[in-house]
Write a protein that holds these residues in place. Structure first.
Motif, mmCIF file in Angstrom:
data_model
loop_
_atom_site.group_PDB
_atom_site.id
_atom_site.type_symbol
_atom_site.label_atom_id
_atom_site.label_comp_id
_atom_site.label_asym_id
_atom_site.label_seq_id
_atom_site.Cartn_x
_atom_site.Cartn_y
_atom_site.Cartn_z
ATOM 1 N N PRO A 22 21.789 48.148 54.074
ATOM 2 C CA PRO A 22 22.790 47.977 53.020
ATOM 3 C C PRO A 22 22.359 48.637 51.710
ATOM 4 N N GLU A 23 23.301 49.280 51.054
ATOM 5 C CA GLU A 23 23.040 49.881 49.748
ATOM 6 C C GLU A 23 23.723 49.081 48.637
ATOM 7 N N GLN A 24 24.671 48.228 49.008
ATOM 8 C CA GLN A 24 25.410 47.457 48.026
ATOM 9 C C GLN A 24 24.575 46.287 47.520
ATOM 10 N N ILE A 25 24.869 45.866 46.294
ATOM 11 C CA ILE A 25 24.311 44.624 45.768
ATOM 12 C C ILE A 25 25.385 43.555 45.924
ATOM 13 N N TYR A 26 25.050 42.480 46.597
ATOM 14 C CA TYR A 26 26.027 41.446 46.925
ATOM 15 C C TYR A 26 25.914 40.276 45.956
ATOM 16 N N SER A 27 26.980 39.510 45.913
ATOM 17 C CA SER A 27 27.015 38.278 45.122
ATOM 18 C C SER A 27 27.619 37.187 45.984
ATOM 19 N N ALA A 28 27.490 35.946 45.541
ATOM 20 C CA ALA A 28 28.072 34.831 46.295
ATOM 21 C C ALA A 28 29.582 34.971 46.381
ATOM 22 N N SER A 29 30.230 35.382 45.301
ATOM 23 C CA SER A 29 31.693 35.527 45.324
ATOM 24 C C SER A 29 32.115 36.675 46.221
ATOM 25 N N ARG A 30 31.329 37.728 46.254
ATOM 26 C CA ARG A 30 31.640 38.856 47.129
ATOM 27 C C ARG A 30 31.564 38.434 48.599
ATOM 28 N N LEU A 31 30.540 37.684 48.946
ATOM 29 C CA LEU A 31 30.393 37.207 50.319
ATOM 30 C C LEU A 31 31.533 36.258 50.692
ATOM 31 N N SER A 32 31.889 35.360 49.781
ATOM 32 C CA SER A 32 32.969 34.411 50.061
ATOM 33 C C SER A 32 34.302 35.117 50.217
ATOM 34 N N THR A 33 34.518 36.184 49.441
ATOM 35 C CA THR A 33 35.768 36.948 49.573
ATOM 36 C C THR A 33 35.890 37.521 50.968
ATOM 37 N N LEU A 45 40.182 42.060 54.448
ATOM 38 C CA LEU A 45 40.986 43.100 53.820
ATOM 39 C C LEU A 45 40.977 42.954 52.299
ATOM 40 N N GLN A 46 41.059 41.733 51.819
ATOM 41 C CA GLN A 46 40.956 41.522 50.377
ATOM 42 C C GLN A 46 39.614 42.035 49.873
ATOM 43 N N TYR A 47 38.574 41.810 50.646
ATOM 44 C CA TYR A 47 37.247 42.320 50.293
ATOM 45 C C TYR A 47 37.289 43.840 50.152
ATOM 46 N N ARG A 48 37.898 44.511 51.133
ATOM 47 C CA ARG A 48 37.950 45.984 51.072
ATOM 48 C C ARG A 48 38.727 46.461 49.856
ATOM 49 N N PHE A 49 39.895 45.846 49.623
ATOM 50 C CA PHE A 49 40.712 46.234 48.475
ATOM 51 C C PHE A 49 39.932 46.067 47.163
ATOM 52 N N ARG A 50 39.214 44.965 47.054
ATOM 53 C CA ARG A 50 38.564 44.624 45.781
ATOM 54 C C ARG A 50 37.261 45.355 45.558
ATOM 55 N N TYR A 51 36.390 45.401 46.580
ATOM 56 C CA TYR A 51 35.036 45.890 46.373
ATOM 57 C C TYR A 51 34.794 47.307 46.877
ATOM 58 N N LEU A 52 35.562 47.762 47.855
ATOM 59 C CA LEU A 52 35.352 49.103 48.393
ATOM 60 C C LEU A 52 36.384 50.087 47.848
ATOM 61 N N ASP A 53 37.675 49.765 47.997
ATOM 62 C CA ASP A 53 38.721 50.633 47.472
ATOM 63 C C ASP A 53 38.870 50.492 45.966
ATOM 64 N N ARG A 54 38.447 49.346 45.433
ATOM 65 C CA ARG A 54 38.520 49.055 43.999
ATOM 66 C C ARG A 54 39.937 49.296 43.448
ATOM 67 N N ILE A 55 40.904 48.738 44.153
ATOM 68 C CA ILE A 55 42.291 48.836 43.704
ATOM 69 C C ILE A 55 42.451 47.993 42.443
ATOM 70 N N ASP A 84 25.593 20.169 49.834
ATOM 71 C CA ASP A 84 24.251 20.445 50.347
ATOM 72 C C ASP A 84 24.172 21.714 51.186
ATOM 73 N N VAL A 85 25.314 22.310 51.523
ATOM 74 C CA VAL A 85 25.294 23.590 52.238
ATOM 75 C C VAL A 85 25.955 24.697 51.415
ATOM 76 N N ASP A 86 26.253 24.409 50.154
ATOM 77 C CA ASP A 86 26.849 25.428 49.293
ATOM 78 C C ASP A 86 25.872 26.582 49.100
ATOM 79 N N ARG A 87 26.375 27.785 49.213
ATOM 80 C CA ARG A 87 25.503 28.967 49.202
ATOM 81 C C ARG A 87 25.211 29.471 47.786
ATOM 82 N N GLN A 88 26.183 29.407 46.893
ATOM 83 C CA GLN A 88 26.073 30.100 45.608
ATOM 84 C C GLN A 88 24.851 29.684 44.791
ATOM 85 N N LEU A 89 24.738 28.398 44.475
ATOM 86 C CA LEU A 89 23.636 27.966 43.620
ATOM 87 C C LEU A 89 22.292 28.039 44.345
ATOM 88 N N ALA A 90 22.306 27.931 45.662
ATOM 89 C CA ALA A 90 21.055 28.068 46.415
ATOM 90 C C ALA A 90 20.536 29.510 46.342
#
Length: 372
Positions: free
Chosen positions: A2-13, A19-29, A169-175
């Motif tokens: 991977p070359e991208q830098i990921y975030s918790a919100s990016r993973l959740s998207t 498809l929303q992920y592609r529109f937002r982070y790859l196509d950057r519509i 206790d299984v939330d990913r973001q703050l962990a």
């Protein structure tokens, strides 16, 4: 790699809709539309950020000061692309909701002298592997040092739902933020994760063991690998689509008008919740296959994870009695108080299973089933 830098919100998207992920982070519509919930959350975060940024020893800011800041931020940032999905609620309703969030926080935490604030909107970054191939970044709402080697990671939530401790206790973001803090602050011996659910005036707290953090690393790396390997980015149709800024360019919605979605909890005039029952038609899936038990176990575990009761009926129907579960699927018909859901709900069911963090042997069984 991977070359991208990921975030918790990016993973959740991606988990919610590839498809929303592609529109937002790859196509950057570019999108100017913003949900009223997101707008409200930003304004509340800004006020709390300013509260701690400007706080001086011996000062005692009043609730009126916070609300004045809030109203000023609201007016300054309001724009005509703010979208209200829930048509039963007005702009004033949401504005007052934000006031209640700030009032709850003020009453619970004045005079705001808990620990030493080390950072606000504090940027953190870490790598999940020794070769720095899987990189994560994010922003902590408030980082606090309580004592020698003791830290707290605080996050503000304006959600209208209060999760149970099991979900926290299984939330990913703050962990993931904890992993970053451990690398950035070598003296950090104890780290507590703190969520402020402002609408309820409640906190949720969690501590993660080294084993849990290693498991988080592995599961997050696996998810990133899945994203990197995806070439289709298929959309998932759920109730969340109504809040999506890309709905008007989504192929699932281009030819279909908005439809009503079923929710398990409906509020009556007296404010009390009533139960809704639901049935998912599994007729299109071969429940007689060798992995039938795996699918059934997945459904049971997903339902238990959400606090729902289930039973299996003849002809491959799954019935769910949910007093709190939010069912994200299209409403086809209602008979005797039961809602029959379309087969599109299966995608969301499998997504819930995917998020349930099941045991490795079981996940392997389920993956064999899905491969069929």
């Amino acid at each position: 790699m991977p070359e991208q830098i990921y975030s918790a919100s990016r993973l959740s998207t991606y988990e919610s809709c590839p498809l929303q992920y592609r529109f937002r982070y790859l196509d950057r519509i570019p999108r100017e539309e913003e949900s009223i919930e997101a707008f409200l959350g930003s304004r509340v975060h800004e006020v709390l950020h300013k509260l701690y940024r400007d706080l001086r020893p011996g000062e005692d800011p009043s609730l009126a000061d916070l609300l004045n800041d809030y109203h000023g931020q609201w007016g300054q940032h309001w724009h005509d692309q703010v979208k209200i999905v829930k048509q039963d609620y007005s702009v004033d309703y949401y504005k007052q909701f934000g006031e209640r969030c700030l009032g709850n926080y003020y009453q619970a935490h004045k005079p705001f002298n808990h620990g030493q604030v080390l950072g606000l909107e504090y940027q953190v970054a870490t790598s999940l592997d020794p070769n720095s191939c899987y990189n994560i970044q994010g922003y902590i709402d408030r980082l606090v040092r309580i004592g020698s080697g003791c830290y707290e990671i605080h996050d503000y939530k304006t959600s209208g739902r209060l999760p149970n401790q099991e979900k926290i206790d299984v939330d990913r973001q703050l962990a993931l933020y904890q992993l970053a803090i451990e690398g950035m602050w070598p003296d950090a011996k104890e780290i507590e994760l703190v969520w402020h659910y402002l609408a309820f005036g409640r906190e949720r707290r969690s501590r993660r063991t080294p084993t849990a953090l290693e498991s988080l690393k592995s599961s997050t790396i696996a998810l990133i690998d899945r994203i990197e390997a995806d070439t289709e980015f298929k959309p998932i149709k759920t109730n969340l689509c109504h809040w999506c800024a890309y709905k008007n360019v989504c192929p699932l919605w281009n030819d279909h008008p908005d439809s009503t979605h079923a929710q398990s909890t409906k509020t009556s005039g007296n404010g009390r919740s009533t139960e809704v029952h639901a049935a998912v038609d599994l007729g299109g899936i071969d429940l007689q296959s060798i992995s039938r038990d795996a699918l059934r176990e997945a459904i049971v575990m997903a339902a238990e994870h959400e606090g729902a009761e289930i039973r299996f009926a003849e002809h491959g129907q799954l019935w769910i009695c949910a007093s709190q579960l939010q069912l994200r699927a299209n409403l086809d018909s209602t008979v005797d108080g039961w809602v029959r859901l379309s087969s599109e709900s299966l995608a969301m069911l499998f997504r819930q299973v995917d998020l349930a963090r099941l045991s490795a042997p079981f996940v392997e069984k389920l993956q064999r089933y899905l491969a069929l």
